[in-house]
Design a protein around this motif. Structure first.
Motif: not given
Length: 122
Positions: A94, A102, A104
Motif C-alpha cells: 500500500e 484505492d 496498491i
C-alpha cells in the motif's frame, strides 16, 4: 498532429521469463496473451492484451527492473484481486492515499513495479 492515445506499455524482462510473465499477467491479472507477429516473435518476450489494454514484455539481455517508472492499471474489485495475488505468492504494497482511488503496488515476477487502482464510488 496531436498525440491521441497510448497504444501499449512495453516492459522489459530477462531472457527466458515468458512462463513467469504468463503466470503473472495472464493468470494472476487476467490479461489474455496474444500471439506476437511472426517477425517479432523471434526476439522472445510475450504480449498481453484485453480490449484497449496492451502490455508487451520484451527481452532485455542486461535486464534491470523498473522500480520507479511503472504502468498504472484501473481495476475493478481490487480487494478480490489483492487476495488472488497474495494466494499466488505475490506481495502487495500500500502507498499513500490518492484521492478518488484505492490503490496498491505489486511487483511482476521480474521486479517491475505495477500500480493497480480502483476508482472509489461517489
Amino acid at each position: 498532429m496531436p498525440i491521441e492515445r497510448l497504444d501499449h506499455v512495453q516492459l522489459a524482462m530477462p531472457p527466458g521469463g515468458e512462463d513467469a510473465a504468463r503466470a503473472f499477467y495472464a493468470r494472476a491479472l487476467g490479461i489474455d496473451e496474444v500471439v506476437k507477429p511472426a517477425h517479432l516473435a523471434t526476439r522472445g518476450g510475450c504480449w498481453f492484451e484485453r480490449g484497449m489494454l496492451k502490455v508487451h514484455l520484451g527481452i532485455e539481455a542486461d535486464f534491470r527492473p523498473a522500480r520507479k517508472a511503472h504502468p498504472a492499471f484501473i481495476v475493478s474489485e481490487l480487494a478480490t484481486l489483492i487476495a488472488a495475488l497474495k494466494s499466488r505468492g505475490y506481495s502487495v504494497v500500500e502507498d499513500q492515499p490518492l484521492e478518488g482511488y484505492d490503490r496498491i503496488y505489486v511487483d511482476d515476477p521480474f521486479g517491475n513495479r505495477i500500480e493497480l487502482m480502483e476508482p472509489l464510488s461517489v
